[in-house]
Design an enzyme around this catalytic site. Sequence first.
Site: not given
Ligand code: TEU
Length: 633
Positions: A185, A283, A341, A412-413
Amino acid sequence: MSEAPLISAASTIGEVWRHPLGNDVVSKILMQLGRSPRWVTNPFVRSIRLGSLPRLSFGRVSESFVETIVQLLNQHRDIPSASADATTPPVWWQSAVFYQIYPRSFQDSNGDGIGDIPGLISRLDYLQQLGVDALWLSPIYDSPNDDNGYDIRDYREVMAEFGTMADVEHLISELHARDMRLVMDLVINHTSDEHEWFQQALADPASQYRDYYFFRQGTEAPNNWASFFSGPAWREFAPGDWAMHLFSAKQMDLNWQHEPMRAEVFDMVRWWLEKGIDGFRLDVINYISKDPALADGDPLVGALMKFTGVEHYFAGPRLHEHLRELQSAAFEPYGAVSIGETPGVGPNLGKLLTGPDRGELDMIFSFDHLETPGHTRFDDYRYDLEYLRAWWQDWQLDYGATCWPTLFFENHDNPRMISKVNPDPQHRSALGKLLAVIQLTLRGTPFIYQGQELGPVNVRFSSIADLRDVESINKFADLKDQDMSDAAAFKGVLAGSRDHARVPVAWDATENGGFTTGTPWIVGDDDYLEVNIGAAWDDEDSVLSAYRTLIALRRSRPELGLGGIQFLDSPAGIWSWERTLDGATVRVDVNLTDVARTVPVVPGEVLFASGVTASESSTTATLGAYGARVVGM
Ligand code: TEU
Ligand code: CA
């Protein structure tokens, strides 16, 4: 590359709708409003000129909104090519099955309650036997863990809790010894505020690192942009000295306009690729180019998209330029895969990011299929799989005609997909298998998130004290500031909390599911007593066995990898398609609903069946609730 006509205030909504990015933006707005495209394609609306909108809307649509849309669309005039470059030879990541590891919660090896690299290495045989080809490993770099590693303090050091650089090099060699690959990542939209660059910039306003970030001076925040993790996107480090953070207040956005910063990032990427990793997941990579003016976000866009200012960075003016430079300076020399992403990116912009002729990215994660129109992740609602059908079928046929799709439901989100569709425990197993069939037989690269192979459901967290995610904790505080009770604020966070996917993997029915002999950094519930990898592995009827069977099918039936796709007419609630390659065909029928439905009997070998029963007639079969059938023809 041909270009779309320039857009101006005199352009009609119809002309915006025909503009590639315009179509994406208007489709996204309609989706957020839960409206049909007919809302804008009817003769009356499509003839309205952008410049008339402020008057016709009695000011709800502002002049600045029109100016922003005009500027945004004129920054992305390229028209995606309509033909795939058939001569492009297939590459490994097109037929590979990926598995995402969130290392903090995968396997602890030293009893400190935190997953680590040695723990991951101890589970590689499992992953190889499951059949996955490649791992996407969430960040393992040195970090204060304000956002669990997505706030990097040192790109060239391994987070102490996860192990050492030697452990990482051992992981790379162990994976390659199993003919598996590693994608790491890469978080280069921002660094931790504890990164050396930022610390130097703070210590000395004349520092060369000042321009690595967005520092601005003034008595108040430079603009009205909102952070994704609640509050403003600006932090005042010293009186009148502000720095931008789209995410947590410890994740400071990098200024990609500054060439010396870019050069250091490219050098770091090459440094990791030199170690033999196979690529990166990048990311929020579409956020790296901010509109230099840092203009205020439009209130209407902020209300629609939930984050004020997003129109000024979700697809900025130099995005394509930066991606091409990153690709040519770092990825191409190593033949490394780049997976962006890209939150908020639609199919047309997606084609401009991943088209074979673009030289920018190989694949992207778009998220518009994860919530149905009019809903956000934090809404507690039932996800209608008919929406998934409509959205993914369109992406498969439109975007997929020239670009290579990714296929995922979880990461994970996001909370667990089964719980979004139907939390009734009686359907958990069937729904888990249904999602596996869809993800592993559509066209594109599947990304399985850790634990997904168990048919997981959301965690029965009981209070905010159970949660660890900075996004959830900030949102709870935000809701409390709005005079909500603890219970109401927790309810406002629970459905969408990213922690549902971050509890430890359940390996067996021993304490903590075999994840750790210590105290886990985050505690789930006792689901692992019944549902765990050890028990599921030996249970032919488990969701895990379904994943193992379907992953093996992708290996034995090349049409499921590189094959074409044709969607078939099917009765309500049933979604059917065929995958074909070199005369071989696999047909898939799935029941998207919780009631039994009939499907035609098709000649061939039943390669996978879930909830399939013969019916009275010899020409039809019955798919039970969330049933699925895969036939080799
Ligand atoms: O995620 C960005 C993202 O699209 C999600 O975090 C979403 O914007 C957020 O949950 C609000 O709805 C990436 C990573 O996957 C995430 O784990 C990080 O927290 C984020 O970027 C910042 O690095
Ligand atoms: Ca550990």
